[in-house]
Design a protein around this motif. Structure first.
Motif, PDB file in Angstrom:
ATOM      1  N   SER A  79       0.844  -1.198   0.000  1.00  8.74           N
ATOM      2  CA  SER A  79       0.000   0.000   0.000  1.00  8.74           C
ATOM      3  C   SER A  79       0.875   1.241   0.000  1.00  8.74           C
ATOM      4  CB  SER A  79      -0.939   0.009   1.214  1.00  8.74           C
ATOM      5  OG  SER A  79      -0.198  -0.032   2.421  1.00  8.74           O
ATOM      6  N   GLY A  80       0.467   2.231  -0.791  1.00  3.91           N
ATOM      7  CA  GLY A  80       1.170   3.498  -0.847  1.00  3.91           C
ATOM      8  C   GLY A  80       0.442   4.552  -0.035  1.00  3.91           C
ATOM      9  N   HIS A  81       1.203   5.444   0.587  1.00  3.29           N
ATOM     10  CA  HIS A  81       0.628   6.498   1.441  1.00  3.29           C
ATOM     11  C   HIS A  81       1.312   7.830   1.127  1.00  3.29           C
ATOM     12  CE1 HIS A  81      -1.210   3.425   4.152  1.00  3.29           C
ATOM     13  NE2 HIS A  81      -0.162   2.718   3.752  1.00  3.29           N
ATOM     14  N   THR A  82       0.579   8.922   1.309  1.00  3.44           N
ATOM     15  CA  THR A  82       1.124  10.260   1.108  1.00  3.44           C
ATOM     16  C   THR A  82       0.852  11.102   2.341  1.00  3.44           C
ATOM     17  OG1 THR A  82      -0.898  11.210   0.160  1.00  3.44           O
ATOM     18  CG2 THR A  82       0.600  10.082  -1.363  1.00  3.44           C
ATOM     19  N   ASP A  83       1.419  12.294   2.363  1.00  2.00           N
ATOM     20  CA  ASP A  83       1.055  13.242   3.413  1.00  2.00           C
ATOM     21  C   ASP A  83      -0.220  13.969   2.984  1.00  2.00           C
ATOM     22  OD1 ASP A  83       1.809  15.125   1.522  1.00  2.00           O
ATOM     23  OD2 ASP A  83       3.794  15.411   2.383  1.00  2.00           O
ATOM     24  N   SER A  84      -0.637  14.936   3.779  1.00  6.63           N
ATOM     25  CA  SER A  84      -1.917  15.602   3.526  1.00  6.63           C
ATOM     26  C   SER A  84      -1.796  16.815   2.604  1.00  6.63           C
ATOM     27  CB  SER A  84      -2.543  16.054   4.856  1.00  6.63           C
ATOM     28  OG  SER A  84      -1.689  16.990   5.515  1.00  6.63           O
ATOM     29  N   VAL A  85      -0.601  17.113   2.124  1.00  5.08           N
ATOM     30  CA  VAL A  85      -0.439  18.267   1.232  1.00  5.08           C
ATOM     31  C   VAL A  85      -1.079  17.931  -0.108  1.00  5.08           C
ATOM     32  CG1 VAL A  85       1.198  19.791   0.101  1.00  5.08           C
ATOM     33  CG2 VAL A  85       1.694  18.912   2.398  1.00  5.08           C
ATOM     34  N   PRO A  86      -2.130  18.676  -0.530  1.00  6.34           N
ATOM     35  CA  PRO A  86      -2.849  18.316  -1.765  1.00  6.34           C
ATOM     36  C   PRO A  86      -2.175  18.878  -3.007  1.00  6.34           C
ATOM     37  CG  PRO A  86      -3.914  20.184  -0.740  1.00  6.34           C
ATOM     38  CD  PRO A  86      -2.752  19.817   0.163  1.00  6.34           C
ATOM     39  N   TYR A  87      -2.561  18.321  -4.142  1.00  2.00           N
ATOM     40  CA  TYR A  87      -2.148  18.892  -5.416  1.00  2.00           C
ATOM     41  C   TYR A  87      -2.916  20.183  -5.664  1.00  2.00           C
ATOM     42  CZ  TYR A  87       0.771  15.088  -7.144  1.00  2.00           C
ATOM     43  OH  TYR A  87       1.793  14.189  -7.329  1.00  2.00           O
TER      44      TYR A  87
END
Length: 302
Positions: free
Chosen positions: A201-209
């Motif tokens: 599973s891949g995860h990102t931070d909350s900074v949106p595009y």
């Protein structure tokens, strides 16, 4: 006439000495019994094999209600007394949860506990081998702080996290950094040593595009990074049919005790699934209960 002398009377208090009752004997007997039980337990532990000790430990980690009535140990209460009252998930509280438990998971039998303990032992051994392989590699040793290995309810979890100084992927991209590629290709052959299925599973931070979630967003980025990691593992020798799930979770599952925009939330989570977790994923493709399906088809249920 001289005064008559009065007789001298000496009064002595008679002390009656009663028997002490022997209460100390009872206390001593209890102490000796406890001491004998302790020595017996120590002797059994010293003469048992590792597999037997793992089975005993797994038995005591299982909640009492689960061991007696069966069901999912991850959601069962540790209390032996079923609770009552309204429950948002079950109308009659914990008692209903026990009565209406999923029949697809039978009561935990001793043989099942032994197999689970053996599987956990193999996963721990795999964890040690992965840590040793990373430690033996001069370049990958620098990434040790960005690797988090632990045993969870699903199996052995290997998390590869970002840092501001050493990101695993190029910023906003699924292009794998060279050291991340080397890391994935190093652990790939080790994952073939067990028959367990894998989940990435891949995860990102909350900074949106800039475009939010209407166009290419953290959902796509996390999924692309999970797939990029899958390709590197396969290139490193991982058997492709071991993979059971590749998913992107965006910023929905942040790491504990981190801020949503923390760099550590930009990570890849690789889980070596245990047998039960793999069965749960595979069951998503099974047909629903025939009795319920027939009821709904007849119009008796909404």
């Amino acid at each position: 006439m001289s005064e008559q002398r009065r007789p001298i009377i000496i009064r002595r208090k008679k002390v009656v000495r009663s028997h002490h009752g022997g209460a100390w004997k009872i206390a001593l007997a209890d102490f000796m019994t406890a001491l004998m039980a302790l020595f017996l337990v120590l002797w059994i532990l010293s003469s048992s094999s590792r597999e037997e000790l793992e089975a005993v430990a797994e038995y005591f980690r299982t909640p009492l209600t689960t061991a007696i009535a069966g069901g999912d140990r991850t959601t069962s209460s540790d209390s032996a007394i079923p609770g009552g009252g309204p429950d948002p998930a079950h109308a009659e509280g914990e008692r209903a949860r026990i009565e209406l438990r999923d029949q697809s998971r039978p009561t935990v039998e001793p043989e099942r506990l032994r197999q689970r303990a053996e599987e956990r032992r193999r996963l721990r051994e795999l964890q040690r081998r992965i840590e040793a392989a990373i430690q033996a590699h001069p370049e990958l040793r620098l990434l040790r702080d960005q690797m988090h290995l632990d045993l969870t309810q699903e199996g052995l979890r290997i998390q590869l996290v970002d840092s501001e100084r050493r990101p695993m992927f190029e910023l906003g991209s699924d292009r794998v950094a060279p050291y991340m590629r080397e890391l994935l290709r190093t652990i790939a052959p080790l994952l073939n040593e067990l028959p367990n299925r894998l989940s990435i599973s891949g995860h990102t931070d909350s900074v949106p595009y800039a475009g939010g979630y209407r166009g290419y967003s953290n959902w796509e980025l996390s999924g692309d990074r999970a797939n990029a990691s899958r390709r590197e593992l396969v290139a490193g020798g991982l058997e492709a049919d071991r993979l059971l799930r590749v998913a992107g979770l965006a910023d929905r599952v942040p790491m504990e005790d981190t801020e949503p925009d923390d760099a550590m939330n930009r990570r890849i989570s690789l889980v070596v699934l245990d047998e039960w977790s793999a069965e749960q994923i595979l069951s998503q493709g099974q047909v629903a209960d025939t009795g319920e399906a027939a009821t709904r088809a007849s119009g008796d249920a909404p």
